[in-house]
Design a protein around this motif. Structure first.
Motif, PDB file in Angstrom:
ATOM      1  N   ALA A  97       0.828  -1.211   0.000  1.00  0.00           N
ATOM      2  CA  ALA A  97       0.000   0.000   0.000  1.00  0.00           C
ATOM      3  C   ALA A  97       0.865   1.265   0.000  1.00  0.00           C
ATOM      4  O   ALA A  97       0.558   2.237  -0.707  1.00  0.00           O
ATOM      5  N   TYR A  98       1.945   1.267   0.790  1.00  0.00           N
ATOM      6  CA  TYR A  98       2.881   2.405   0.760  1.00  0.00           C
ATOM      7  C   TYR A  98       3.435   2.572  -0.660  1.00  0.00           C
ATOM      8  O   TYR A  98       3.527   3.687  -1.177  1.00  0.00           O
ATOM      9  N   GLN A  99       3.833   1.450  -1.269  1.00  0.00           N
ATOM     10  CA  GLN A  99       4.396   1.516  -2.622  1.00  0.00           C
ATOM     11  C   GLN A  99       3.361   2.030  -3.619  1.00  0.00           C
ATOM     12  O   GLN A  99       3.687   2.817  -4.515  1.00  0.00           O
ATOM     13  N   PHE A 100       2.100   1.622  -3.459  1.00  0.00           N
ATOM     14  CA  PHE A 100       1.020   2.129  -4.309  1.00  0.00           C
ATOM     15  C   PHE A 100       0.926   3.653  -4.178  1.00  0.00           C
ATOM     16  O   PHE A 100       0.782   4.365  -5.174  1.00  0.00           O
ATOM     17  N   ALA A 101       1.003   4.149  -2.948  1.00  0.00           N
ATOM     18  CA  ALA A 101       0.921   5.594  -2.711  1.00  0.00           C
ATOM     19  C   ALA A 101       2.065   6.339  -3.392  1.00  0.00           C
ATOM     20  O   ALA A 101       1.900   7.471  -3.858  1.00  0.00           O
ATOM     21  N   ILE A 102       3.226   5.678  -3.459  1.00  0.00           N
ATOM     22  CA  ILE A 102       4.405   6.300  -4.081  1.00  0.00           C
ATOM     23  C   ILE A 102       4.271   6.323  -5.601  1.00  0.00           C
ATOM     24  O   ILE A 102       4.524   7.342  -6.249  1.00  0.00           O
ATOM     25  N   GLN A 103       3.855   5.205  -6.198  1.00  0.00           N
ATOM     26  CA  GLN A 103       3.902   5.098  -7.660  1.00  0.00           C
ATOM     27  C   GLN A 103       2.576   5.379  -8.358  1.00  0.00           C
ATOM     28  O   GLN A 103       2.559   5.587  -9.571  1.00  0.00           O
TER      29      GLN A 103
ATOM     30  N   ASP B  76      12.591   7.363   2.772  1.00  0.00           N
ATOM     31  CA  ASP B  76      11.964   8.415   3.575  1.00  0.00           C
ATOM     32  C   ASP B  76      11.471   9.562   2.695  1.00  0.00           C
ATOM     33  O   ASP B  76      10.399  10.131   2.929  1.00  0.00           O
ATOM     34  N   ASP B  77      12.260   9.908   1.667  1.00  0.00           N
ATOM     35  CA  ASP B  77      11.877  11.006   0.777  1.00  0.00           C
ATOM     36  C   ASP B  77      10.565  10.693   0.075  1.00  0.00           C
ATOM     37  O   ASP B  77       9.718  11.583  -0.105  1.00  0.00           O
ATOM     38  N   ASN B  78      10.394   9.442  -0.336  1.00  0.00           N
ATOM     39  CA  ASN B  78       9.164   9.045  -1.021  1.00  0.00           C
ATOM     40  C   ASN B  78       7.954   9.093  -0.081  1.00  0.00           C
ATOM     41  O   ASN B  78       6.857   9.506  -0.481  1.00  0.00           O
ATOM     42  N   ILE B  79       8.161   8.674   1.160  1.00  0.00           N
ATOM     43  CA  ILE B  79       7.068   8.732   2.144  1.00  0.00           C
ATOM     44  C   ILE B  79       6.680  10.188   2.409  1.00  0.00           C
ATOM     45  O   ILE B  79       5.489  10.528   2.473  1.00  0.00           O
ATOM     46  N   ALA B  80       7.660  11.055   2.512  1.00  0.00           N
ATOM     47  CA  ALA B  80       7.405  12.476   2.784  1.00  0.00           C
ATOM     48  C   ALA B  80       6.650  13.149   1.642  1.00  0.00           C
ATOM     49  O   ALA B  80       5.985  14.170   1.849  1.00  0.00           O
ATOM     50  N   LYS B  81       6.719  12.565   0.437  1.00  0.00           N
ATOM     51  CA  LYS B  81       6.034  13.144  -0.723  1.00  0.00           C
ATOM     52  C   LYS B  81       4.583  12.689  -0.846  1.00  0.00           C
ATOM     53  O   LYS B  81       3.866  13.167  -1.722  1.00  0.00           O
ATOM     54  N   ILE B  82       4.152  11.737  -0.009  1.00  0.00           N
ATOM     55  CA  ILE B  82       2.764  11.275  -0.071  1.00  0.00           C
ATOM     56  C   ILE B  82       1.854  12.430   0.331  1.00  0.00           C
ATOM     57  O   ILE B  82       1.956  12.971   1.438  1.00  0.00           O
ATOM     58  N   THR B  83       0.964  12.825  -0.562  1.00  0.00           N
ATOM     59  CA  THR B  83       0.087  13.969  -0.283  1.00  0.00           C
ATOM     60  C   THR B  83      -1.267  13.533   0.270  1.00  0.00           C
ATOM     61  O   THR B  83      -1.975  14.332   0.876  1.00  0.00           O
ATOM     62  N   ALA B  84      -1.636  12.269   0.067  1.00  0.00           N
ATOM     63  CA  ALA B  84      -2.912  11.767   0.585  1.00  0.00           C
ATOM     64  C   ALA B  84      -2.863  11.681   2.108  1.00  0.00           C
ATOM     65  O   ALA B  84      -1.798  11.435   2.680  1.00  0.00           O
ATOM     66  N   PRO B  85      -3.993  11.892   2.788  1.00  0.00           N
ATOM     67  CA  PRO B  85      -4.025  11.665   4.235  1.00  0.00           C
ATOM     68  C   PRO B  85      -3.738  10.189   4.548  1.00  0.00           C
ATOM     69  O   PRO B  85      -4.220   9.296   3.844  1.00  0.00           O
ATOM     70  N   VAL B  86      -2.950   9.950   5.588  1.00  0.00           N
ATOM     71  CA  VAL B  86      -2.570   8.592   5.968  1.00  0.00           C
ATOM     72  C   VAL B  86      -2.948   8.340   7.426  1.00  0.00           C
ATOM     73  O   VAL B  86      -2.654   9.170   8.293  1.00  0.00           O
ATOM     74  N   LEU B  87      -3.599   7.227   7.683  1.00  0.00           N
ATOM     75  CA  LEU B  87      -3.844   6.760   9.047  1.00  0.00           C
ATOM     76  C   LEU B  87      -2.943   5.560   9.288  1.00  0.00           C
ATOM     77  O   LEU B  87      -3.018   4.562   8.571  1.00  0.00           O
ATOM     78  N   ILE B  88      -2.079   5.655  10.291  1.00  0.00           N
ATOM     79  CA  ILE B  88      -1.244   4.519  10.697  1.00  0.00           C
ATOM     80  C   ILE B  88      -1.839   3.931  11.970  1.00  0.00           C
ATOM     81  O   ILE B  88      -2.063   4.653  12.943  1.00  0.00           O
ATOM     82  N   ILE B  89      -2.099   2.626  11.943  1.00  0.00           N
ATOM     83  CA  ILE B  89      -2.597   1.921  13.133  1.00  0.00           C
ATOM     84  C   ILE B  89      -1.564   0.887  13.541  1.00  0.00           C
ATOM     85  O   ILE B  89      -1.093   0.103  12.714  1.00  0.00           O
ATOM     86  N   SER B  90      -1.216   0.885  14.822  1.00  0.00           N
ATOM     87  CA  SER B  90      -0.216  -0.041  15.333  1.00  0.00           C
ATOM     88  C   SER B  90      -0.671  -0.594  16.679  1.00  0.00           C
ATOM     89  O   SER B  90      -1.356   0.092  17.436  1.00  0.00           O
TER      90      SER B  90
END
Length: 269
Positions: free
Chosen positions: A116-122, A196-210
């Motif tokens: 899912a992270y990779q989907f957000a990047i590409q 990290d640079d790719n994660i920082a470029k994600i513009t969509a809202p993200v909910l992290i659950i842990s």
């Protein structure tokens, strides 16, 4: 899995199911409910029912839920194709194309969260909101004990497990269990970093659950949340669009069985 959740998984009845062509193979999907689309990406070795048996009935009350099974998992055939997060994320996009879905919310658990992270990047233009459950964007996001386990895993550790039983109940070719497990073990043993640079470029809202004890390094998790704009002093600064939820007294597997999960996802989406 509890007996109750296995029962719920078996009772799931999709409104539609089938196979989408994807990058030289096919990917199995199921569709439930109606409304704005949300795509579910399961964890390693799981089937749709095992991972999402409790969540789908709730989400499908108000949403069109598309659950898929990644390469070699469940109904999706085994493939010799290299198991890469880039390709798997592209598979997700191909399923969306097949179902004529322009964009969707994406929910990923564990290995599915990495995809899912990779989907957000590409495929950023196809993403509305992103939910990441008990997952990391790089190997350093796990505590060291987890990465040590990945290095020592062997196919026999999975023999006669609930995971194998779930696979054999639906797999198109049951003889592919061992090659599939070997492929997954090899993938888990390879260090990865989506950047990290790719994660920082994600513009969509993200909910992290842990879960508080789910094998994720919480210091690294806090860094990831900061990359997404979180960790500010709200009041002095605007509330960030991304969110972080840490659920107490939960491990990696038990986290998916909690009642809180749906509440967090529903309010975020």
């Amino acid at each position: 899995m509890s007996a109750a959740s296995i029962s719920q998984a078996q009772e799931l009845k999709p409104a539609e199911s089938g196979y989408a062509p994807a990058n030289g193979t096919t990917v199995y999907y199921e569709v439930y409910g109606a409304g704005k689309p949300v795509v579910l990406i399961h964890g390693a070795y799981y089937t749709i029912g095992m991972n999402w048996g409790q969540l789908i009935p709730e989400l499908a009350k108000t949403r069109k839920v598309i659950a898929l099974e990644l390469q070699g998992h469940g109904h999706t055939p085994y493939s010799d194709r290299k198991l890469s997060r880039v390709t798997l994320a592209s598979d997700v996009e191909q399923v969306m194309d097949h179902l004529k879905i322009d964009n969707a919310d994406i929910v990923g658990y564990s290995f599915g969260g990495q995809v899912a992270y990779q989907f957000a990047i590409q495929s950023a233009e196809r993403l509305n909101k992103l939910v990441i459950i008990s997952s990391v964007h790089k190997s350093a996001g796990w505590v060291s004990e987890i990465t040590d386990v990945f290095k020592k895993m062997k196919p026999e550790h999975f023999a006669n497990s609930p995971l194998q039983a779930a696979y054999e109940a639906v797999a198109p070719d049951k003889t592919k269990w061992n090659p599939f497990v070997e492929q997954m073990i090899a993938s888990a043993g390879e260090p990865f970093d989506l950047g990290d640079d790719n994660i920082a470029k994600i513009t969509a809202p993200v909910l992290i659950i842990s879960g508080d004890n789910d094998g994720m390094d919480k210091i690294e998790l806090a860094k990831t949340y900061k990359l997404l704009g979180g960790g500010v002093a709200a009041g002095l600064h605007p509330m960030p669009k991304s969110q972080l939820a840490i659920i107490p007294n939960q491990g990696h597997v038990s986290l998916m069985q909690t009642k809180e999960i749906f509440g967090y996802i529903d309010s975020f989406l």
